[in-house]
Design a protein around this motif. Structure first.
Motif, PDB file in Angstrom:
ATOM      1  N   MET A   1       0.865  -1.157   0.062  1.00 45.86           N
ATOM      2  CA  MET A   1      -0.061   0.052   0.211  1.00 45.86           C
ATOM      3  C   MET A   1       0.936   1.145  -0.172  1.00 45.86           C
ATOM      4  N   ARG A   2       0.430   2.370  -0.629  1.00 51.27           N
ATOM      5  CA  ARG A   2       1.270   3.406  -0.811  1.00 51.27           C
ATOM      6  C   ARG A   2       1.100   4.212   0.467  1.00 51.27           C
ATOM      7  N   ARG A   3       2.340   4.838   1.037  1.00 56.29           N
ATOM      8  CA  ARG A   3       2.137   5.730   2.039  1.00 56.29           C
ATOM      9  C   ARG A   3       3.073   6.858   1.822  1.00 56.29           C
ATOM     10  N   ILE A   4       2.688   7.874   2.630  1.00 52.87           N
ATOM     11  CA  ILE A   4       3.390   9.108   2.572  1.00 52.87           C
ATOM     12  C   ILE A   4       4.196   9.577   3.750  1.00 52.87           C
ATOM     13  N   ILE A   5       5.504   9.544   3.791  1.00 56.74           N
ATOM     14  CA  ILE A   5       5.988   9.943   5.001  1.00 56.74           C
ATOM     15  C   ILE A   5       6.679  11.452   5.024  1.00 56.74           C
ATOM     16  N   SER A   6       6.352  12.401   5.964  1.00 56.68           N
ATOM     17  CA  SER A   6       6.896  13.548   6.045  1.00 56.68           C
ATOM     18  C   SER A   6       7.998  13.594   7.130  1.00 56.68           C
ATOM     19  N   ALA A   7       9.252  13.930   6.899  1.00 53.95           N
ATOM     20  CA  ALA A   7      10.191  14.177   7.978  1.00 53.95           C
ATOM     21  C   ALA A   7      10.493  15.597   7.827  1.00 53.95           C
ATOM     22  N   LYS A   8      10.687  16.235   9.227  1.00 55.96           N
ATOM     23  CA  LYS A   8      11.382  17.429   9.458  1.00 55.96           C
ATOM     24  C   LYS A   8      12.829  16.931  10.029  1.00 55.96           C
ATOM     25  N   VAL A   9      13.605  17.829   9.277  1.00 57.51           N
ATOM     26  CA  VAL A   9      15.210  17.279   9.564  1.00 57.51           C
ATOM     27  C   VAL A   9      15.945  18.577   9.700  1.00 57.51           C
ATOM     28  N   ARG A  10      17.144  18.469  10.258  1.00 58.00           N
ATOM     29  CA  ARG A  10      18.091  19.736  10.242  1.00 58.00           C
ATOM     30  C   ARG A  10      18.528  19.928   8.764  1.00 58.00           C
ATOM     31  N   ASN A  11      18.711  21.128   8.518  1.00 59.34           N
ATOM     32  CA  ASN A  11      19.018  21.597   7.095  1.00 59.34           C
ATOM     33  C   ASN A  11      20.673  21.434   7.150  1.00 59.34           C
ATOM     34  N   THR A  12      21.327  20.181   7.225  1.00 62.87           N
ATOM     35  CA  THR A  12      22.654  20.076   7.015  1.00 62.87           C
ATOM     36  C   THR A  12      23.074  18.993   5.838  1.00 62.87           C
ATOM     37  N   SER A  32       8.757   8.400  -4.625  1.00 58.43           N
ATOM     38  CA  SER A  32       8.809   9.726  -5.053  1.00 58.43           C
ATOM     39  C   SER A  32       9.371  10.311  -3.856  1.00 58.43           C
ATOM     40  N   ILE A  33      10.175  11.705  -3.897  1.00 57.63           N
ATOM     41  CA  ILE A  33      10.953  12.085  -2.859  1.00 57.63           C
ATOM     42  C   ILE A  33      10.959  13.618  -3.183  1.00 57.63           C
ATOM     43  N   SER A  34      10.647  14.388  -2.415  1.00 55.70           N
ATOM     44  CA  SER A  34      11.081  15.864  -2.524  1.00 55.70           C
ATOM     45  C   SER A  34      11.652  16.478  -1.156  1.00 55.70           C
ATOM     46  N   VAL A  35      12.319  17.555  -1.193  1.00 54.39           N
ATOM     47  CA  VAL A  35      12.910  18.219  -0.242  1.00 54.39           C
ATOM     48  C   VAL A  35      12.817  19.652  -0.498  1.00 54.39           C
ATOM     49  N   GLY A  36      12.644  20.525   0.558  1.00 51.74           N
ATOM     50  CA  GLY A  36      12.764  21.981   0.670  1.00 51.74           C
ATOM     51  C   GLY A  36      12.828  22.179   1.978  1.00 51.74           C
ATOM     52  N   VAL A  37      13.289  23.626   2.095  1.00 46.42           N
ATOM     53  CA  VAL A  37      13.525  24.153   3.277  1.00 46.42           C
ATOM     54  C   VAL A  37      11.995  24.871   3.831  1.00 46.42           C
ATOM     55  N   PRO A  41      14.831  28.463   8.045  1.00 44.59           N
ATOM     56  CA  PRO A  41      15.766  28.002   7.271  1.00 44.59           C
ATOM     57  C   PRO A  41      16.581  27.133   7.830  1.00 44.59           C
ATOM     58  N   ASP A  42      16.663  26.726   8.993  1.00 46.85           N
ATOM     59  CA  ASP A  42      17.685  25.625   9.878  1.00 46.85           C
ATOM     60  C   ASP A  42      17.040  24.277   9.616  1.00 46.85           C
ATOM     61  N   VAL A  43      15.880  24.206   8.997  1.00 41.20           N
ATOM     62  CA  VAL A  43      14.788  22.890   8.823  1.00 41.20           C
ATOM     63  C   VAL A  43      14.461  22.601   7.586  1.00 41.20           C
ATOM     64  N   SER A  44      14.439  21.471   7.069  1.00 43.63           N
ATOM     65  CA  SER A  44      14.071  21.030   5.866  1.00 43.63           C
ATOM     66  C   SER A  44      12.875  20.124   5.929  1.00 43.63           C
ATOM     67  N   ARG A  45      11.836  19.878   5.056  1.00 38.33           N
ATOM     68  CA  ARG A  45      11.027  18.897   5.060  1.00 38.33           C
ATOM     69  C   ARG A  45      11.173  17.904   3.763  1.00 38.33           C
ATOM     70  N   ILE A  46      11.146  16.748   4.211  1.00 41.29           N
ATOM     71  CA  ILE A  46      11.454  15.941   3.323  1.00 41.29           C
ATOM     72  C   ILE A  46       9.997  14.877   3.221  1.00 41.29           C
ATOM     73  N   THR A  47       9.720  14.834   2.009  1.00 44.63           N
ATOM     74  CA  THR A  47       8.464  13.979   1.664  1.00 44.63           C
ATOM     75  C   THR A  47       8.700  12.666   0.805  1.00 44.63           C
ATOM     76  N   ILE A  48       8.457  11.601   1.228  1.00 38.78           N
ATOM     77  CA  ILE A  48       8.633  10.389   0.807  1.00 38.78           C
ATOM     78  C   ILE A  48       7.443   9.590   0.593  1.00 38.78           C
ATOM     79  N   VAL A  49       7.416   8.903  -0.618  1.00 42.11           N
ATOM     80  CA  VAL A  49       6.250   8.032  -1.208  1.00 42.11           C
ATOM     81  C   VAL A  49       6.819   6.791  -1.195  1.00 42.11           C
ATOM     82  N   VAL A  50       6.329   5.661  -0.411  1.00 43.78           N
ATOM     83  CA  VAL A  50       6.991   4.536  -0.361  1.00 43.78           C
ATOM     84  C   VAL A  50       5.805   3.422  -0.314  1.00 43.78           C
TER      85      VAL A  50
END
Length: 161
Positions: A1-12, A32-37, A41-50
């Motif tokens: 089944m398709r799942r969407i994960i959102s991860a807040k990460v340090r922008n390093t 699918s994967i997308s990343v943006g601030v 500005p010190d935190v990015s969001r990574i959205t991953i579809v698996v």
């Protein structure tokens, strides 16, 4: 089944590599994967579809991601009410004869023409993956020369309490 994960990460540097490494080691295919601030500005969001086979696999994946040093928070957005969007740019072969026909075909999709040349047009569309797939199917008969898609990004809906 398709799942969407959102991860807040340090922008390093190297965070995306470590996140994708966790997915690779656990043998998940990233659809699918997308990343943006973010607003910070010190935190990015990574959205991953698996694709996962079970809720247990999903729980284990989230636990593994949360253990990463630069990860602030990981959530499975699929479980809650959320909004998701994707952007696509589509270059379609045109002639002066069929250009207006193509423009009328894309109107119901709320897509827009962002570049015109004598031999092609570039169309921009934002929306669900299904909406983009439908427009691509409509445009195939005209001859798609190039297609670029961003991958899904999304946010949880606000809850009213």
């Amino acid at each position: 089944m398709r799942r969407i994960i959102s991860a807040k990460v340090r922008n390093t540097s190297g965070v995306l590599n470590r996140i994708s490494g966790v997915l690779t080691r656990r043998q998940f295919n990233i659809e699918s994967i997308s990343v943006g601030v973010t607003e910070n500005p010190d935190v990015s969001r990574i959205t991953i579809v698996v694709s996962v086979d079970s809720d247990f696999q999903m729980e284990q994946l989230i636990k593994q991601l949360n253990k990463q040093i630069d990860v602030i928070k990981v959530i499975d957005m699929s479980a809650d009410s959320h909004l998701e969007r994707e952007l696509a740019l589509i270059k379609v072969a045109t002639t002066s004869i069929n250009r207006q026909e193509i423009m009328s075909m894309i109107e119901p999709f709320r897509a827009s023409v962002i570049d015109v040349s004598s031999q092609s047009i570039i169309i921009q569309i934002a929306g669900s993956s299904e909406k983009i797939d439908a427009l691509v199917d409509v445009l195939k008969v005209y001859g798609i020369q190039e297609l670029a898609r961003t991958g899904i990004t999304g946010l949880l809906r606000s809850s009213i309490k």
